[in-house]
Design a protein around this motif. Structure first.
Motif, PDB file in Angstrom:
ATOM      1  N   ASP A 194     -15.258  13.078   0.464  1.00  0.00           N
ATOM      2  CA  ASP A 194     -15.331  12.243  -0.739  1.00  0.00           C
ATOM      3  C   ASP A 194     -13.950  11.718  -1.113  1.00  0.00           C
ATOM      4  O   ASP A 194     -13.803  10.555  -1.515  1.00  0.00           O
ATOM      5  CB  ASP A 194     -15.913  13.043  -1.906  1.00  0.00           C
ATOM      6  CG  ASP A 194     -17.401  13.307  -1.746  1.00  0.00           C
ATOM      7  OD1 ASP A 194     -18.043  12.610  -0.937  1.00  0.00           O
ATOM      8  OD2 ASP A 194     -17.921  14.207  -2.432  1.00  0.00           O
ATOM      9  N   PHE A 195     -12.926  12.560  -0.980  1.00  0.00           N
ATOM     10  CA  PHE A 195     -11.562  12.132  -1.299  1.00  0.00           C
ATOM     11  C   PHE A 195     -11.093  11.058  -0.327  1.00  0.00           C
ATOM     12  O   PHE A 195     -10.514  10.043  -0.747  1.00  0.00           O
ATOM     13  CB  PHE A 195     -10.614  13.334  -1.262  1.00  0.00           C
ATOM     14  CG  PHE A 195      -9.202  12.990  -1.646  1.00  0.00           C
ATOM     15  CD1 PHE A 195      -8.808  12.979  -2.974  1.00  0.00           C
ATOM     16  CD2 PHE A 195      -8.258  12.667  -0.681  1.00  0.00           C
ATOM     17  CE1 PHE A 195      -7.504  12.646  -3.335  1.00  0.00           C
ATOM     18  CE2 PHE A 195      -6.963  12.335  -1.014  1.00  0.00           C
ATOM     19  CZ  PHE A 195      -6.586  12.319  -2.356  1.00  0.00           C
ATOM     20  N   LEU A 196     -11.328  11.257   0.953  1.00  0.00           N
ATOM     21  CA  LEU A 196     -10.909  10.271   1.952  1.00  0.00           C
ATOM     22  C   LEU A 196     -11.616   8.932   1.736  1.00  0.00           C
ATOM     23  O   LEU A 196     -10.996   7.857   1.827  1.00  0.00           O
ATOM     24  CB  LEU A 196     -11.203  10.793   3.356  1.00  0.00           C
ATOM     25  CG  LEU A 196     -10.374  11.979   3.840  1.00  0.00           C
ATOM     26  CD1 LEU A 196     -10.897  12.477   5.187  1.00  0.00           C
ATOM     27  CD2 LEU A 196      -8.901  11.621   3.943  1.00  0.00           C
TER      28      LEU A 196
ATOM     29  N   GLN B 248     -11.165   3.300  -0.326  1.00  0.00           N
ATOM     30  CA  GLN B 248     -11.615   2.262  -1.248  1.00  0.00           C
ATOM     31  C   GLN B 248     -10.513   1.858  -2.216  1.00  0.00           C
ATOM     32  O   GLN B 248     -10.473   0.706  -2.678  1.00  0.00           O
ATOM     33  CB  GLN B 248     -12.848   2.762  -2.012  1.00  0.00           C
ATOM     34  CG  GLN B 248     -14.076   2.938  -1.125  1.00  0.00           C
ATOM     35  CD  GLN B 248     -15.252   3.568  -1.851  1.00  0.00           C
ATOM     36  OE1 GLN B 248     -15.108   4.068  -2.971  1.00  0.00           O
ATOM     37  NE2 GLN B 248     -16.415   3.551  -1.221  1.00  0.00           N
ATOM     38  N   ALA B 249      -9.600   2.804  -2.514  1.00  0.00           N
ATOM     39  CA  ALA B 249      -8.493   2.522  -3.428  1.00  0.00           C
ATOM     40  C   ALA B 249      -7.340   1.803  -2.741  1.00  0.00           C
ATOM     41  O   ALA B 249      -6.356   1.443  -3.394  1.00  0.00           O
ATOM     42  CB  ALA B 249      -7.995   3.825  -4.061  1.00  0.00           C
ATOM     43  N   GLY B 250      -7.435   1.597  -1.429  1.00  0.00           N
ATOM     44  CA  GLY B 250      -6.426   0.827  -0.725  1.00  0.00           C
ATOM     45  C   GLY B 250      -5.331   1.633  -0.056  1.00  0.00           C
ATOM     46  O   GLY B 250      -4.373   1.057   0.471  1.00  0.00           O
TER      47      GLY B 250
ATOM     48  N   GLU C 139     -10.097  19.098  -6.683  1.00  0.00           N
ATOM     49  CA  GLU C 139      -9.169  19.193  -7.799  1.00  0.00           C
ATOM     50  C   GLU C 139      -8.227  17.998  -7.917  1.00  0.00           C
ATOM     51  O   GLU C 139      -7.288  18.029  -8.708  1.00  0.00           O
ATOM     52  CB  GLU C 139      -8.343  20.480  -7.673  1.00  0.00           C
ATOM     53  CG  GLU C 139      -9.188  21.739  -7.735  1.00  0.00           C
ATOM     54  CD  GLU C 139      -8.351  23.011  -7.746  1.00  0.00           C
ATOM     55  OE1 GLU C 139      -8.893  24.062  -8.092  1.00  0.00           O
ATOM     56  OE2 GLU C 139      -7.148  22.943  -7.393  1.00  0.00           O
ATOM     57  N   ILE C 140      -8.495  16.950  -7.166  1.00  0.00           N
ATOM     58  CA  ILE C 140      -7.628  15.779  -7.208  1.00  0.00           C
ATOM     59  C   ILE C 140      -8.430  14.545  -6.815  1.00  0.00           C
ATOM     60  O   ILE C 140      -9.386  14.638  -6.035  1.00  0.00           O
ATOM     61  CB  ILE C 140      -6.412  15.949  -6.258  1.00  0.00           C
ATOM     62  CG1 ILE C 140      -5.367  14.861  -6.494  1.00  0.00           C
ATOM     63  CG2 ILE C 140      -6.849  16.015  -4.807  1.00  0.00           C
ATOM     64  CD1 ILE C 140      -4.056  15.118  -5.772  1.00  0.00           C
ATOM     65  N   GLU C 141      -8.049  13.405  -7.386  1.00  0.00           N
ATOM     66  CA  GLU C 141      -8.643  12.125  -7.033  1.00  0.00           C
ATOM     67  C   GLU C 141      -7.533  11.179  -6.580  1.00  0.00           C
ATOM     68  O   GLU C 141      -6.381  11.329  -7.004  1.00  0.00           O
ATOM     69  CB  GLU C 141      -9.394  11.535  -8.225  1.00  0.00           C
ATOM     70  CG  GLU C 141     -10.575  12.379  -8.674  1.00  0.00           C
ATOM     71  CD  GLU C 141     -11.305  11.758  -9.860  1.00  0.00           C
ATOM     72  OE1 GLU C 141     -10.872  10.662 -10.305  1.00  0.00           O
ATOM     73  OE2 GLU C 141     -12.282  12.360 -10.328  1.00  0.00           O
TER      74      GLU C 141
ATOM     75  N   PRO D 129       0.806  -1.216   0.000  1.00  0.00           N
ATOM     76  CA  PRO D 129       0.000   0.000   0.000  1.00  0.00           C
ATOM     77  C   PRO D 129       0.844   1.272   0.000  1.00  0.00           C
ATOM     78  O   PRO D 129       2.018   1.261   0.381  1.00  0.00           O
ATOM     79  CB  PRO D 129      -0.793  -0.109   1.302  1.00  0.00           C
ATOM     80  CG  PRO D 129       0.080  -0.934   2.198  1.00  0.00           C
ATOM     81  CD  PRO D 129       0.763  -1.921   1.293  1.00  0.00           C
ATOM     82  N   HIS D 130       0.242   2.336  -0.441  1.00  0.00           N
ATOM     83  CA  HIS D 130       0.782   3.677  -0.278  1.00  0.00           C
ATOM     84  C   HIS D 130       0.037   4.345   0.875  1.00  0.00           C
ATOM     85  O   HIS D 130      -1.056   3.916   1.250  1.00  0.00           O
ATOM     86  CB  HIS D 130       0.606   4.512  -1.546  1.00  0.00           C
ATOM     87  CG  HIS D 130       1.541   4.141  -2.651  1.00  0.00           C
ATOM     88  ND1 HIS D 130       1.375   3.010  -3.409  1.00  0.00           N
ATOM     89  CD2 HIS D 130       2.651   4.767  -3.129  1.00  0.00           C
ATOM     90  CE1 HIS D 130       2.341   2.944  -4.310  1.00  0.00           C
ATOM     91  NE2 HIS D 130       3.130   3.998  -4.164  1.00  0.00           N
TER      92      HIS D 130
END
Length: 242
Positions: A97-99, A104-106, A210-212, A6-7
């Motif tokens: 939303d970002f968190l 979910q992205a790990g 401005e970022i995902e 993971p990152h």
């Protein structure tokens, strides 16, 4: 770039989780007025934001001040700040939303701030954000605050993730320097200082609309090496760094 390892995303709090620098500055200015100081608090925070309040206060007096008095002044400033900011507390746009998407992205998610535990709770518990963070590290957990690397280094150690796989979100020049000293790359938010003040962020954003999370992998590929800390950038007026 995603792998089985993971990152981690490490978030500063003031100016990143919430856009509160103007309220912090107002509290400092009220304290300065009480002590007959003419220092411009907004300009001061542009230089020193990210450092512990006692360290910031030490720079504005023209005579040595005992640590116990600096602590008392910092507590006064904290009280003023909380009164001023009480009804204004809200997360920066797009944060939840970002968190949620990052989880979910790990990604591992951590908070690395120069604030003490009570101040951390004042923000993240009011905004119901604590459950998003795997690790929370504040002033009580490190020996040296920003621009030293300790805050982010401790977070990485607790997460068990190497620094090169950590990305820091910072709004302060000294916080950006702390990230580089910790061997991490940085995304900066232009909430507290002008974008041109930062050294080498992977990206500069105004908020989290401005970022995902998936953008992080592209940004890491575009900046494969961690920037070297810039001592001149960290050596701001009013302060002396070792």
């Amino acid at each position: 770039m995603p792998t089985d390892q993971p990152h981690a995303l490490i978030f500063d709090m003031d100016g990143v989780i919430v856009d509160n620098t103007d309220y912090q500055a107002e509290a400092f200015q009220l304290l300065f007025r009480e002590h007959g100081l003419t220092t411009n608090a907004r300009h001061l925070l542009e230089r020193l934001n990210g450092m512990p309040a006692t360290a910031i206060l030490k720079t504005v007096f023209h005579h040595p001040v005992p640590e116990k008095d600096l602590k008392r002044y910092a507590d006064q400033r904290e009280f003023l700040y909380r009164v001023i900011y009480w009804e204004k507390r809200q997360e920066i746009a797009g944060l939840t939303d970002f968190l949620r998407a990052a989880r979910q992205a790990g990604f591992k998610i951590a908070l690395g701030t120069g604030s003490a535990s009570e101040t951390i709770g004042y923000i993240i518990d009011h905004l119901h954000l604590r459950s998003f963070f795997d690790i929370i590290t504040g002033a009580d957990d490190v020996e040296k605050g920003k621009p030293h690397a300790d805050t982010f280094t401790v977070v990485a150690q607790k997460l068990g993730i190497p620094p090169e796989r950590c990305v820091v979100f910072e709004d302060a020049v000294l916080g950006e320097q702390a990230a580089y000293r910790a061997g991490m790359r940085c995304v900066c938010l232009a909430t507290s200082v002008e974008a041109s003040k930062f050294q080498s962020p992977m990206k500069i954003i105004k908020d989290f609309t401005e970022i995902e999370p998936q953008d992080i992998f592209t940004l890491l590929e575009q900046q494969p090496a961690v920037p070297k800390p810039d001592k001149q950038r960290a050596q701001r007026q009013y302060m002396k760094l070792s």
